[in-house]
Design a protein around this motif. Sequence first.
Motif, short mmCIF file in Angstrom:
data_model
loop_
_atom_site.label_atom_id
_atom_site.label_comp_id
_atom_site.label_asym_id
_atom_site.label_seq_id
_atom_site.Cartn_x
_atom_site.Cartn_y
_atom_site.Cartn_z
N THR A 81 -19.33 -3.08 8.76
CA THR A 81 -18.17 -1.72 9.19
C THR A 81 -19.30 -0.52 8.65
O THR A 81 -19.58 0.36 10.06
CB THR A 81 -16.97 -1.67 8.46
N HIS A 119 1.15 -1.45 -0.43
CA HIS A 119 0.15 0.16 0.02
C HIS A 119 0.90 1.34 -0.29
O HIS A 119 0.05 2.50 -0.11
CB HIS A 119 -0.52 -0.19 1.69
N LEU A 161 -12.11 2.68 2.75
CA LEU A 161 -11.87 1.75 4.21
C LEU A 161 -12.19 0.41 4.02
O LEU A 161 -13.10 -0.27 3.27
CB LEU A 161 -12.63 2.91 4.86
N GLN A 162 -10.88 -0.29 4.68
CA GLN A 162 -11.74 -1.91 4.60
C GLN A 162 -12.83 -1.70 5.73
O GLN A 162 -12.85 -1.76 6.99
CB GLN A 162 -10.51 -2.21 4.74
N GLY A 163 -13.80 -3.19 6.04
CA GLY A 163 -14.60 -3.29 6.72
C GLY A 163 -15.45 -4.21 6.42
O GLY A 163 -16.37 -4.62 6.79
N GLY A 164 -16.03 -3.55 5.47
CA GLY A 164 -16.74 -4.27 4.27
C GLY A 164 -18.48 -4.38 4.70
O GLY A 164 -18.74 -2.77 6.02
#
Length: 66
Positions: A42, A5, A36-39
């Motif tokens: 989140t 990243h 943002l990650q988390g899907g």
Amino acid sequence: MEMSHRGKEFDAAIKKAEVDLRALLAVLDTHEVLFLQGGATTHFAAVPLNLCAFPSDPIDFVVSGS
């Protein structure tokens, strides 16, 4: 595929993704775009917090175990 990243390849890809997203959704320059990650978990956890007008607004939520 593995990609850092912090690498120049990822930096180019994320910048292009932001430009494309801004064009697709007509996002103004006065707004930030966050990836943002988390899907979905989140996302749905954040929705109640975004509905509060002020940080001191009371909110209720149910812990469903998911």
